[in-house]
Design a protein around this motif. Structure first.
Motif, PDB file in Angstrom:
ATOM      1  N   GLN A  81       0.834  -1.200   0.000  1.00  0.00           N
ATOM      2  CA  GLN A  81       0.000   0.000   0.000  1.00  0.00           C
ATOM      3  C   GLN A  81       0.868   1.250   0.000  1.00  0.00           C
ATOM      4  O   GLN A  81       1.947   1.275   0.580  1.00  0.00           O
ATOM      5  CB  GLN A  81      -0.927   0.009   1.232  1.00  0.00           C
ATOM      6  CG  GLN A  81      -1.882  -1.152   1.295  1.00  0.00           C
ATOM      7  CD  GLN A  81      -2.938  -1.079   0.208  1.00  0.00           C
ATOM      8  OE1 GLN A  81      -3.466  -0.014  -0.094  1.00  0.00           O
ATOM      9  NE2 GLN A  81      -3.222  -2.220  -0.394  1.00  0.00           N
ATOM     10  N   ARG A  82       0.366   2.289  -0.643  1.00  0.00           N
ATOM     11  CA  ARG A  82       1.095   3.550  -0.700  1.00  0.00           C
ATOM     12  C   ARG A  82       0.711   4.425   0.486  1.00  0.00           C
ATOM     13  O   ARG A  82      -0.453   4.443   0.898  1.00  0.00           O
ATOM     14  CB  ARG A  82       0.791   4.270  -2.007  1.00  0.00           C
ATOM     15  CG  ARG A  82       1.424   3.592  -3.193  1.00  0.00           C
ATOM     16  CD  ARG A  82       1.068   4.305  -4.488  1.00  0.00           C
ATOM     17  NE  ARG A  82       1.862   3.828  -5.590  1.00  0.00           N
ATOM     18  CZ  ARG A  82       1.681   2.669  -6.209  1.00  0.00           C
ATOM     19  NH1 ARG A  82       0.733   1.859  -5.804  1.00  0.00           N
ATOM     20  NH2 ARG A  82       2.453   2.323  -7.216  1.00  0.00           N
ATOM     21  N   VAL A  83       1.689   5.120   1.026  1.00  0.00           N
ATOM     22  CA  VAL A  83       1.477   6.055   2.130  1.00  0.00           C
ATOM     23  C   VAL A  83       2.141   7.379   1.772  1.00  0.00           C
ATOM     24  O   VAL A  83       3.059   7.421   0.948  1.00  0.00           O
ATOM     25  CB  VAL A  83       2.040   5.517   3.462  1.00  0.00           C
ATOM     26  CG1 VAL A  83       1.292   4.278   3.904  1.00  0.00           C
ATOM     27  CG2 VAL A  83       3.520   5.225   3.359  1.00  0.00           C
ATOM     28  N   GLU A  84       1.661   8.428   2.390  1.00  0.00           N
ATOM     29  CA  GLU A  84       2.217   9.757   2.141  1.00  0.00           C
ATOM     30  C   GLU A  84       2.866  10.277   3.413  1.00  0.00           C
ATOM     31  O   GLU A  84       2.301  10.173   4.504  1.00  0.00           O
ATOM     32  CB  GLU A  84       1.106  10.707   1.699  1.00  0.00           C
ATOM     33  CG  GLU A  84       1.574  12.098   1.391  1.00  0.00           C
ATOM     34  CD  GLU A  84       0.425  13.015   0.995  1.00  0.00           C
ATOM     35  OE1 GLU A  84       0.673  14.227   0.956  1.00  0.00           O
ATOM     36  OE2 GLU A  84      -0.683  12.528   0.767  1.00  0.00           O
ATOM     37  N   VAL A  85       4.055  10.846   3.267  1.00  0.00           N
ATOM     38  CA  VAL A  85       4.771  11.422   4.406  1.00  0.00           C
ATOM     39  C   VAL A  85       4.048  12.702   4.811  1.00  0.00           C
ATOM     40  O   VAL A  85       3.750  13.553   3.972  1.00  0.00           O
ATOM     41  CB  VAL A  85       6.243  11.712   4.042  1.00  0.00           C
ATOM     42  CG1 VAL A  85       6.958  12.348   5.215  1.00  0.00           C
ATOM     43  CG2 VAL A  85       6.949  10.435   3.611  1.00  0.00           C
TER      44      VAL A  85
END
Length: 140
Positions: A81-85
């Motif tokens: 899954q992609r996450v954003e900082v």
């Protein structure tokens, strides 16, 4: 017989207050002992044995059922899954937004020492407890 019924009521009442499943089975064991006391009033040893065995058997069956349900899955649905900082960082800690909440994260391969800027998109590669192990998309 009445003392077993009173004990059963106390144990089941405490179960409702404390939510410990063991007290429920002890209460059921006390009800079983009350049933034995009703039919065999002079058998205190049998009553105590039925109380103990019913309580222990109930806890053992529940524990076995619970352990079967709590087996860790081999597959972690977070991986890939992609996450954003997130922009607001705590010094020395990487925080990312995943599923609408902020999580503590760390780079899966800290040797790359790649700078991570707020807004960067990372991909989850694993977990260590509640800490997400992430890597930049290009490193996957």
């Amino acid at each position: 017989m009445w003392y077993w019924l009173i004990l059963a009521g106390i144990l089941i009442g405490l179960e409702m207050l404390l939510a410990t499943i063991a007290l429920l089975f002890a209460g059921v064991g006390a009800l079983a002992a009350a049933l034995i006391a009703y039919y065999l009033p002079d058998s205190l040893h049998l009553q105590i044995s039925v109380f103990a065995l019913a309580s222990l058997a109930g806890v053992a069956v529940f524990w076995k059922w619970k352990r079967a349900r709590l087996k860790p899955d081999d597959k972690d649905d977070a991986i890939g899954q992609r996450v954003e900082v997130v922009p607001e960082q705590i010094p020395g800690q990487l925080r990312v937004r995943y599923r609408g909440t902020e999580w503590v994260a760390q780079l899966a391969n800290p040797a790359t020492n790649a700078p991570v800027t707020p807004g960067a998109v990372l991909v989850i590669q694993g977990r260590e407890g509640s800490i997400l192990l992430v890597a930049p998309e290009a490193n996957i």
